[in-house]
Enzyme design. Structure first.
Site, PDB file in Angstrom:
ATOM      1  N   HIS A 217      34.439 -14.469 -45.940  1.00 61.13           N
ATOM      2  CA  HIS A 217      33.905 -15.809 -46.207  1.00 61.13           C
ATOM      3  C   HIS A 217      34.872 -16.577 -47.085  1.00 61.13           C
ATOM      4  O   HIS A 217      34.501 -17.487 -47.802  1.00 61.13           O
ATOM      5  CB  HIS A 217      32.569 -15.751 -46.934  1.00 61.13           C
ATOM      6  CG  HIS A 217      31.638 -14.694 -46.478  1.00 61.13           C
ATOM      7  ND1 HIS A 217      31.581 -13.453 -47.054  1.00 61.13           N
ATOM      8  CD2 HIS A 217      30.720 -14.693 -45.479  1.00 61.13           C
ATOM      9  CE1 HIS A 217      30.645 -12.726 -46.446  1.00 61.13           C
ATOM     10  NE2 HIS A 217      30.121 -13.456 -45.477  1.00 61.13           N
ATOM     11  N   GLY A 404      60.821 -19.078 -18.594  1.00 64.42           N
ATOM     12  CA  GLY A 404      60.994 -18.317 -17.354  1.00 64.42           C
ATOM     13  C   GLY A 404      62.437 -18.366 -16.868  1.00 64.42           C
ATOM     14  O   GLY A 404      63.028 -17.342 -16.496  1.00 64.42           O
ATOM     15  N   GLY A 486      57.901 -21.937  -0.871  1.00 58.85           N
ATOM     16  CA  GLY A 486      57.106 -22.902  -1.626  1.00 58.85           C
ATOM     17  C   GLY A 486      56.255 -23.792  -0.763  1.00 58.85           C
ATOM     18  O   GLY A 486      55.260 -24.333  -1.205  1.00 58.85           O
TER      19      GLY A 486
END
Lengths: 579, 579
Positions: A217, A404, A486
């Site tokens: 908390h 990528g 594609g």
């Protein structure tokens, strides 16, 4: 921050009602919280847990066969009231007595103790086991002053399993105490949660810093430090806990890596890998680990490690920890896997030997070495532009195009260098580069680049140094591979928009008799022009989306990265032609 | 944001290794992902799932008996490569064929299709079922263009259960297709995740707004809207999905409310309560719901609702959905609960009648009415100061003191008004107010205020109007109740620091013959002075902690709120005395 609520004052009540509706297989709502909606064949001791709300699956998510019999559910981060605890415990009681168990916080102690008094007055045998696992909240000489955090789980699980096995209240209390004595936790926090309707977070930690030992908390921690690496955090948590091995503990240990809310599973698994290694290196045997969210603080950013120390040989504690249970949030069982047998190792577990390189002619081998150099330049260029491609991709896609391409380029560079170093021809160098690119980059662009390099490699072969016409034919094959995989056409604003003009210009210059460097440079200029057009579209898209217009569609940054690759390759070809 | 990583480039690989180490009971790592570490007694069709990483428990968390046989694990948000899918599927194949299943994204389709071709070439019977549940990503006439989001779970679960039951590949493919035809999802997002090592979030949604239909990698949504209430969000999601009930569906439906990462369980349960109600009001029968995290996007803030539409009578789809399974992240089973029987209703489920009010003398009844008016003033003052008390508490505690006092004060006001309205005396009004305060506020302060009001009420009784001496005796009893329950002494910087001088001053003035209003006002001044000292301590604590000094300890804001309550009460007493 907490965003979804109706009247904040009704949050806890509505949460309880929604939880009960979603979990009717296990629980039913009673005044003050929930109790099981199922009954065991024979009466058992009842385990009643509880605490403030906001820590799910603690506490209500742990009610069900094999674990707790009821949970008193307080308001957000506030202890349940005496009435709530009493109501849940009186309902859960089966006539064999009640064990109350909860984390050590002043409000909880006050209200659970008062409820215990009322139960005893009414003739119910009632005991209490307060969980005190957080090593940061008091020294080893003051263990009973420590807070309870994620170690709740081990104590509740062991006590609940003992209830289910029919133990009497004395014995349930004894094993719960043993579990608490053997459980230690340590946590860190990066940022606090904002409660429903609150205007600011419960607490702040400066950016890039973390609170060490911070409570669930926002209670004070013992230290503040820079956010470490995942391995660094694993070291801090493991060291902190190995500094205080409980009396009587063996070397076998159950680690529980707990996320507080918005530190997510993938990060926890990265940390867990290092925890597992460090524990093993310290001579511990890891048993039955758990990684996930067991005691949260809404969406607080933080993590804690709990260790439950077992005996040296599998005994009572281990049996109770691993016994079946079935609750909304924590289940163990062998029902589905009862006929399953563990298969160690097996196919695919072994390492792979390097692929042999096929015979190649001297001209093709020399060309293979040049291709490896070109791919090294390409990898460097992709490294440099990775952030830019990521930003482009974020306008309309998932932002992973930069990373990528970077991964693929590096993998292709390394595979090409390896193949060329072992005497591969141009075709094999390209094919190996393509396989590595696809395997390492993944995604759509990984598959497309793998296909292009494979097609080009197959066209060049390993026999002789290819001439301009053969390269142009290879590029033509690569272009067909892209279109096939594609399904895109020119004008769809994808990589096809750049590769088609590149291929056409290369073919035309080749037929006109240009040398490769010249033809390639001209073709690369065409690709760059086409890519700039898609880049401009992307910028317009970003502006249009900011104004709510989604009519432009979603261009792909593949044209821009394609142009960079062929431009980079062209520069290396020109240098090679000049010397 | 994602904070815990080592080299971001190694994140996915380290995540996979850590996951496999933590989950050895279910999986083992193979090149490209994981396969089960267990084997069934008889070979079955193999279900291989997969996709990019960052969506845990999708996809690797769903591998185990009764669900998937393997998961190809790509890089973060990037499709696994063809090699990865092929490696996992070839390892998972048991000779009865492979079903590939994954969400509909271009990169995944490319790589899974290529892997399927390779498997078929090698003689493995391989089929594919692409999940297309996201209604926001294309219209109902273009269902095969839709993305796959959390509906992955229903398709995988149904297909995996069919494998486990020994169905052949034709049949596994058929039921997977049926599950996909019957599954619809719709999601919203409030904010994007930041990938490991990235400098900015993948996407932003303006504060207070949400993207409707936003994809799990930040793909464009169909709309943007203000963040609604929890009930408003439930309405939006239910309406969006009921607008497209699948052909052949009955009225029985499985709802799956999914958190994307940092919208947490408590919020999801509040939303689920409304989802459940709305579905029921629309004539649906809710079966076997799930609320939790099933397909995430790191710590993206968002939620989605999936509906799996069953047949009108329990049939094949329902049987496969509810069949046992045991995976790292999703388990169903009856092992622990096999002897459990569901208990409808039971004790505590019934409503409670209002408590009767005991007889009271006319002077005490008049005093009870005045006390109810005092408590109404106190509730208003606590409302006004709730934020301030919350801030005070945040310096050292959990920040809930303001909200706790507010809730308690309101509940006491209402209970006192109710009791006074039904003719209760002073003692009963105070006792009922105390019970309501404790029950509604919870926490330590709730229990303490409940004890104080009860002690005061018992001292005042219901017979006659109390004089100043009786009130002073009651306050003395209340003070002892506080000291008993909290164990604190003067100087511990708690509420005791204010109540002790208050009680002493009241007793002294009472002995000196002051009327109640005068004596109370003097005592309230003492309490205020004492509280200001603890408030100053808190301010110093905040500054000291900012400089790393933790030596001051943790004062409690209870002294400050106590002073406010007695001051407010004193003002009302003075007004009453003046008129």
């Amino acid at each position: 921050m907490t965003r979804l609520f109706n009247d904040p004052d009704d949050f806890a009540a509505e949460m309880t009602a929604g939880f009960a509706a979603a979990s009717a297989r296990w629980v039913r709502a009673v005044p003050g919280g929930v109790v099981r909606s199922t009954a065991a064949a024979e009466p058992t001791v009842s385990l009643v847990v509880g605490g403030g709300s906001g820590h799910y699956p603690a506490f209500a998510g742990l009610v069900g066969p094999g674990l707790a019999h009821g949970a008193a559910m307080g308001n957000i981060f506030a202890s349940p009231s005496t009435q709530q605890v009493h109501s849940v415990a009186a309902t859960a009681d089966q006539g064999r007595g009640v064990l109350l168990s909860y984390g050590n916080y002043a409000g909880d102690v006050l209200n659970f103790d008062a409820a215990q008094e009322r139960l005893r007055t009414a003739g119910v045998d009632c005991r209490t086991l307060v969980v005190t696992d957080d090593v940061s909240s008091a020294g080893p000489q003051e263990r009973d002053r420590r807070r309870g955090i994620a170690g709740d789980l081990t104590v509740f699980k062991v006590a609940g399993a003992a209830c289910e096995a029919g133990h009497d209240l004395d014995d349930v209390e004894r094993v719960a105490r043993l579990a608490n004595d053997r459980t230690r936790s340590l946590g860190v926090a990066f940022g606090g949660c904002t409660l429903p309707g609150a205007g600011e977070p419960l607490f702040d930690v400066p950016a890039g810093r973390m609170g060490v030992g911070l409570g669930i908390h926002g209670e004070p921690g013992i230290d503040e430090a820079d956010v470490p690496t995942a391995a660094g955090l694993a070291g801090l948590l493991v060291d902190g806990l190995l500094a205080e091995v409980p009396d009587g503990a063996g070397a076998r240990v159950v680690p529980i890596l707990n996320g507080l809310g918005s530190v997510k599973y993938e990060e926890l698994f990265v940390v867990y890998g290092a925890v597992h290694r460090l524990l093993t290196e310290a001579g511990c045997e890891v048993v039955d680990p758990e990684v996930g969210e067991f005691c949260t603080s809404f969406d607080m950013a933080g993590a804690s490690l709990t260790l439950l120390w077992l005996d040296d040989t599998p005994g009572e504690l281990e049996q109770l920890w691993s016994a079946p249970c079935d609750t909304p949030a924590f289940r163990r069982g062998r029902d589905a896997g009862q006929h399953a047998v563990t298969v160690p190792g097996g196919p695919g577990a072994a390492g792979t030997a390097p692929l042999p390189v096929p015979e190649a002619g001297p001209g093709s081998r020399e060309c293979g070495t040049r291709i490896a150099a070109v791919l090294a330049d390409v990898a460097a260029a992709l490294d440099e532009h990775a952030d830019e491609f990521g930003r482009l991709d974020r306008v309309a896609g998932d932002g992973d195009h930069g990373i990528g391409m970077q991964r693929g380029g590096r993998a292709a560079r390394d595979a090409a260098a390896d193949a060329a170093g072992r005497g591969a021809g141009a075709g094999t160098v390209l094919r190996r580069a393509g396989e590595a690119w696809g395997d390492r980059a993944g995604g759509a662009s990984g598959a497309i680049w793998a296909g292009m390099l494979a097609a080009l490699g197959t066209a060049l072969g390993d026999d002789t140094a290819p001439d301009t016409a053969r390269v142009a034919a290879g590029v033509s094959a690569a272009e067909r591979a892209v279109e096939r995989s594609g399904g895109a056409a020119v004008g769809d604003k994808t990589m096809v928009d750049a590769i088609v003009p590149f291929h056409r210009a290369l073919a035309a210059r080749s037929e006109a008799g240009d040398d490769l460097a010249t033809a390639w440079a001209a073709a690369a200029r065409e690709a760059t022009t086409a890519a700039e057009a898609t880049r401009e579209l992307r910028a317009r898209l970003g502006r249009a989306r900011a104004h709510g217009d989604r009519s432009i569609g979603t261009p792909d940054p593949g044209a821009v990265s394609f142009a960079l690759v062929v431009r980079t390759a062209g520069e290396r070809l020109r240098e090679a032609a000049e010397c």
